[in-house]
Design an enzyme around this catalytic site. Sequence first.
Site, short mmCIF file in Angstrom:
data_model
loop_
_atom_site.label_atom_id
_atom_site.label_comp_id
_atom_site.label_asym_id
_atom_site.label_seq_id
_atom_site.Cartn_x
_atom_site.Cartn_y
_atom_site.Cartn_z
CG HIS A 125 -1.91 0.93 1.43
ND1 HIS A 125 -1.69 2.23 1.77
CD2 HIS A 125 -3.24 0.78 1.29
CE1 HIS A 125 -2.86 2.85 1.85
NE2 HIS A 125 -3.82 2.01 1.56
CG ASP A 202 0.18 -2.57 6.32
OD1 ASP A 202 -0.81 -2.76 7.04
OD2 ASP A 202 0.16 -1.86 5.30
CD GLN A 205 -7.38 -5.16 3.30
OE1 GLN A 205 -8.53 -5.55 3.41
NE2 GLN A 205 -7.07 -3.87 3.25
CE LYS A 228 -8.19 -0.38 5.45
NZ LYS A 228 -6.95 -0.40 4.71
CB CYS A 366 -3.62 3.12 -1.61
SG CYS A 366 -4.75 4.44 -1.25
C1 PLP Z 1 -5.98 0.34 4.62
C2 PLP Z 1 -4.58 -0.05 4.55
C3 PLP Z 1 -3.55 0.82 4.96
C4 PLP Z 1 -3.83 2.22 5.43
O1 PLP Z 1 -4.60 2.25 6.56
P1 PLP Z 1 -5.15 3.64 7.14
O2 PLP Z 1 -6.23 3.22 8.07
O3 PLP Z 1 -5.66 4.43 5.97
O4 PLP Z 1 -4.02 4.31 7.82
C5 PLP Z 1 -2.26 0.37 4.89
N1 PLP Z 1 -1.98 -0.86 4.45
C6 PLP Z 1 -2.92 -1.72 4.05
C7 PLP Z 1 -2.53 -3.08 3.58
C8 PLP Z 1 -4.24 -1.35 4.08
O5 PLP Z 1 -5.19 -2.19 3.67
#
Ligand code: PLP
Length: 408
Positions: A125, A202, A205, A228, A366
């Site tokens: 992302h 990260d 997701q 999320k 993104c």
């Molecule tokens: C949504 C997402 C982000 C960003 O998250 P925010 O809540 O906008 O800070 C980063 N990495 C992944 C894989 C995402 O799905």
Amino acid sequence: MIQTVFDILTIRKDFPILNRKVNGEPLVYLDNAATSQTPKRVIDTIVDYYSRYNANIHRGVHTLSQEATDAYEEARNKIQKHFNASESHEIIFTSGTTHAINLVASGFTSLLNKGDEIVVSALEHHSNIVPWQMLCERTGAVLRVIPMDLEGKLVMKEYHNLLNQNTKLVFCNHVSNALGTVNPIEEIITAAHKVGAAVLIDGAQAAPHIKADVQLLDVDFYVVSGHKMCGPTGVGILYGKEAWLKKLPPYQGGGEMIEEVTFEKTTYADLPHKFEAGTPNICGGIAFGAALDYMNGIGFNAIAQYEHELLEYATAQLLTIEGLKIYGTSTDKTAVVSFNIEGMHPYDIGSILDKLGVAVRTGHHCAQPIMDFYKIPGTVRASFSFYNTKEEIDILVAGVKRAKAMLE
Ligand SMILES: *Cc1c(COP(=O)(O)O)cnc(C)c1O
């Protein structure tokens, strides 16, 4: 056939928004990878906070402040337990994944030297690319990229070749938001540690679908966003191993993060307050805790199993449409289907679906480097949650067929 591992109708009743209509049609919400919907229990928690005990935390001697502080710290403990962190002060509240990543990237400025290497994956992302590029600009470190293949998987052989004594940091998402690929983070972490590099995963997701155990993974940093996973926007966490959090300098200066302030010198507060300058999103943190309670009440195994059935059903149904191509075909995927129809722009398909009440994402999600890899401007992305149904997938598929007929 979808085997109902839990009572889907009861679950849907927990989400008031699922009752609404969009353009005269019942809402079919399939944009869960962008943000999830909010169950009543979480909404009630927010209303309750502002109705009964809204106060600033950690400073007041009065009752409301004490109640708010207790609830906020209890939420931190729930999050600690959920991700199996060994200490609650290893959980730092942030405004979300992006904030958490920037906190770590900023902290590494003083720890990197010219010529050091940072490895990121091709599936990232933007929020997991740009902060590292900025870090490279500040320090003279070099960014290396783990390539991906046509199935949307990382080329692990290349990853192992990239690692060397200069590798200081490795960043990868647990699950790709654009394609749904589940990355082999265990292998990534183990190999990075062999060359002495720290790893940030990260989990934005992954967290709505997979319960990560940070101690089992032995990961240095793990970041997620509350919104999320059934929580509100504006809150997330950074998990960091205590030793790393002690080593990193503070990110922002301000109230709450200090021990003593004089104009000559300021000493910083202990973890986690060192990284929590200013008044935090108190209500958001408490509501995030309620969201975890809700999801754990359903159970992550049941969620994963049900969503997998939705994924298989949606994949099979969508592939019956001629000219439809799915991007991201790894066997290890969360419930995300990213697709295009030959000769049609994803935006046009998304607009027609919206007229039918179906919410999907269109664009580069993104993750522009992934789109560049496939040489496409973007995709239509349908992402499913445990409150979606097979009937909703039928509406999606019928909608895509209709869009195709209109655009042909
Ligand atoms: C949504 C997402 C982000 C960003 O998250 P925010 O809540 O906008 O800070 C980063 N990495 C992944 C894989 C995402 O799905």
